[in-house]
Design a protein around this motif. Sequence first.
Motif, short mmCIF file in Angstrom:
data_model
loop_
_atom_site.label_atom_id
_atom_site.label_comp_id
_atom_site.label_asym_id
_atom_site.label_seq_id
_atom_site.Cartn_x
_atom_site.Cartn_y
_atom_site.Cartn_z
N ALA A 248 17.69 -11.49 -0.63
CA ALA A 248 16.46 -11.89 0.07
C ALA A 248 16.51 -13.37 0.43
CB ALA A 248 15.25 -11.61 -0.81
N ALA A 249 17.08 -14.21 -0.44
CA ALA A 249 17.20 -15.63 -0.13
C ALA A 249 18.12 -15.85 1.07
CB ALA A 249 17.72 -16.39 -1.35
N LEU A 250 19.21 -15.10 1.16
CA LEU A 250 20.11 -15.21 2.31
C LEU A 250 19.40 -14.80 3.60
CD1 LEU A 250 23.53 -13.96 0.90
CD2 LEU A 250 23.10 -16.16 2.03
N GLU A 251 18.56 -13.78 3.52
CA GLU A 251 17.84 -13.32 4.70
C GLU A 251 16.80 -14.33 5.17
OE1 GLU A 251 16.26 -9.60 3.52
OE2 GLU A 251 18.19 -8.54 3.55
N GLN A 252 16.32 -15.19 4.27
CA GLN A 252 15.32 -16.19 4.63
C GLN A 252 15.93 -17.45 5.23
OE1 GLN A 252 11.87 -16.31 4.42
NE2 GLN A 252 11.87 -14.13 3.95
N LEU A 253 17.23 -17.64 5.10
CA LEU A 253 17.86 -18.87 5.57
C LEU A 253 17.67 -19.12 7.07
CD1 LEU A 253 21.21 -19.32 3.62
CD2 LEU A 253 19.20 -20.78 3.60
N PRO A 254 17.79 -18.11 7.95
CA PRO A 254 17.55 -18.39 9.37
C PRO A 254 16.16 -18.96 9.66
CG PRO A 254 18.66 -16.28 9.12
CD PRO A 254 18.28 -16.73 7.74
N GLN A 255 15.13 -18.48 8.97
CA GLN A 255 13.79 -19.03 9.18
C GLN A 255 13.71 -20.48 8.70
OE1 GLN A 255 10.74 -16.53 7.53
NE2 GLN A 255 11.70 -14.64 8.24
N VAL A 256 14.38 -20.77 7.58
CA VAL A 256 14.36 -22.15 7.07
C VAL A 256 15.09 -23.07 8.03
CG1 VAL A 256 14.96 -23.62 5.12
CG2 VAL A 256 14.23 -21.27 4.72
N ARG A 257 16.20 -22.62 8.59
CA ARG A 257 16.95 -23.44 9.56
C ARG A 257 16.09 -23.72 10.79
NH1 ARG A 257 21.33 -19.74 8.62
NH2 ARG A 257 22.81 -20.59 7.10
N ASN A 263 11.45 -29.59 13.00
CA ASN A 263 11.01 -30.86 12.42
C ASN A 263 12.02 -31.98 12.63
OD1 ASN A 263 8.72 -29.55 11.45
ND2 ASN A 263 9.69 -29.04 9.49
N GLY A 264 13.14 -31.67 13.28
CA GLY A 264 14.15 -32.70 13.52
C GLY A 264 15.06 -32.95 12.35
N ASP A 265 15.11 -32.05 11.36
CA ASP A 265 16.00 -32.22 10.21
C ASP A 265 17.32 -31.49 10.46
OD1 ASP A 265 13.95 -33.59 8.98
OD2 ASP A 265 13.13 -31.78 8.03
N LYS A 266 18.24 -31.70 9.58
CA LYS A 266 19.55 -31.08 9.70
C LYS A 266 19.47 -29.62 9.28
CE LYS A 266 22.11 -35.35 8.77
NZ LYS A 266 23.11 -36.01 7.88
N ALA A 267 19.93 -28.72 10.16
CA ALA A 267 19.87 -27.29 9.86
C ALA A 267 20.80 -26.90 8.73
CB ALA A 267 20.20 -26.48 11.12
N GLU A 268 21.91 -27.66 8.55
CA GLU A 268 22.85 -27.29 7.48
C GLU A 268 22.30 -27.57 6.10
OE1 GLU A 268 24.08 -31.26 9.33
OE2 GLU A 268 23.48 -29.27 10.02
N ASP A 269 21.19 -28.31 6.03
CA ASP A 269 20.57 -28.59 4.71
C ASP A 269 19.58 -27.50 4.30
OD1 ASP A 269 21.99 -30.92 4.49
OD2 ASP A 269 20.40 -32.18 5.33
N ALA A 270 19.50 -26.42 5.08
CA ALA A 270 18.54 -25.36 4.76
C ALA A 270 18.90 -24.71 3.43
CB ALA A 270 18.54 -24.31 5.87
N ARG A 271 17.89 -24.52 2.60
CA ARG A 271 18.07 -23.90 1.29
C ARG A 271 16.96 -22.87 1.06
NH1 ARG A 271 18.04 -28.31 -3.15
NH2 ARG A 271 16.12 -28.81 -2.06
N ALA A 272 17.29 -21.87 0.28
CA ALA A 272 16.31 -20.83 -0.08
C ALA A 272 16.39 -20.60 -1.58
CB ALA A 272 16.58 -19.54 0.69
N SER A 273 15.29 -20.10 -2.13
CA SER A 273 15.18 -19.92 -3.58
C SER A 273 15.68 -18.54 -3.98
CB SER A 273 13.72 -20.08 -4.03
OG SER A 273 13.55 -19.74 -5.38
N THR A 274 16.45 -18.50 -5.06
CA THR A 274 16.89 -17.23 -5.63
C THR A 274 15.85 -16.63 -6.57
OG1 THR A 274 18.02 -18.42 -7.41
CG2 THR A 274 19.31 -17.87 -5.46
N THR A 275 14.77 -17.35 -6.82
CA THR A 275 13.68 -16.82 -7.64
C THR A 275 12.59 -16.19 -6.78
OG1 THR A 275 14.10 -18.54 -9.29
CG2 THR A 275 12.00 -17.38 -9.43
#
Length: 479
Positions: A248-257, A263-275
């Motif tokens: 589920a955390a992997l599936e959320q990464l595109p939305q975080v990116r 917001n003008g941040d780096k997309a490679e810094d996207a992180r998702a929670s395993t909890t």
Amino acid sequence: MSHPKHQDSAAGGLFEDLAAVDEQAASAAAQARAGALRLQPPRLLQPNRKQVELRASDLESLLGEEHRARLVWDYVERQELSRLSDAIKARGSNAGRAAIDPRILFALWLYATLEGVGSGREVARLTREHDAYRWICGGVSVNYHALNDFRSGNEALMDEVLTANVAALAAVGAISLERVAQDGMRVRADAGAASFRRQASLEQHLAEAGELVRQSRQRAKDDAGASSRRAQVARQRAAQEREARVQAALEQLPQVRAAKQRNGDKAEDARASTTDADARVMKMGDGGFRPAFNVQLATTCQDQVIVGVAVSNAGSDMGQMAPMVEQVSARTGCTPEQWLVDGGFPAHEQIDAVHEHTQGRTEVIAPVPEPRRKAGDETPPPDKHQRKDGDSEPVAQWRERMSEEDSKAVYKQRAATAECVNALARNRGLQRMPVRGLRKVRAVAILYALAHNLMRMVKIAPQWVGLGTGASAMAPAAA
């Protein structure tokens, strides 16, 4: 007349041959007796917990007539919960254990929310030890599994109850939608800060979790011992749940990116929670950054009744105004005349969307931000209330409206309404979400709204919770 004088003379002759009392000797003797008394053990009424006591009492006599638990039960009995009863399969002579009355579970959660209790295990414990919870149960045994399943699985039903309540209050004029204030409240998520990982780390953890699932299944096949079967099943279930959370955390990464790119941040810094994959790191009220959810509440200014609830994992309130206006209009069947929000809400697109949805019947009351200026620019700033190039007609009207003193005075009601409701929710325990996932978090938020509105109805519509018998109190019920 001579008898008293004779008695006095006889008494004097009786003791006149006694020696005089030595005061020092008498004091020493008294001290000696007191010292000897202190050396003896004290006489105490000690507990005897093995003695048998018979107490004849019923649950009805445990609570007073004005107790809050009775208020909650009267409110729950007046709600339409037939959908829950229709889903029960234990009927007539069919096999199966009798189900717990859904009204009991609903009333327990409402009362627990008012008391600031959010844990299902704690509520289950209180049903055995606390008189109010015991009274609500009425002798029915309740476990924390049933409580947690009810709260997490009935988000739609609680939303319908909220809609029915606020629509009925609005229809009979018990609440006024002339002014509605909206505000966001960031609530700590049930996820640790160290559970947020980037894609490479998530893929590694997913592979490890898949291998752990495979090993647990193989171990269960190799060891068929009945004594350890339960432990094997528990380990296998835990491994599968961890694998599902990482997936589920992997599936959320595109939305975080996508959010970081906006917001003008780096997309490679996207992180998702395993909890909790739905949780996002947000800036909290104290300036720190923690995993949280953004709970949006819309409240009537005059009556402080919550008429709209929304939950998002966006750290900003930008983009939350128009969906809430649509929700409140659909929930109550009325269009608010004025919508009060702070400076974090009024994006130009949102103002245009509110104007289009309400056909111009809703005025946005929000402060106009100061114009941005370049560093070192000493020219006088332009008037922020004047129409600018590119402004739509609703945006230009908003700028002009906020230059008026009347609008500025109306805006002061926002903090008095929204901040008060937020503070009450905090005092009732809305500090950290006890559940994970947007759907379950929204169920908790609606439960807090129902509990808040219940206490408001005691003031504005007491007949709907079994209070009040006067003609004025019965008028809304008749309508």
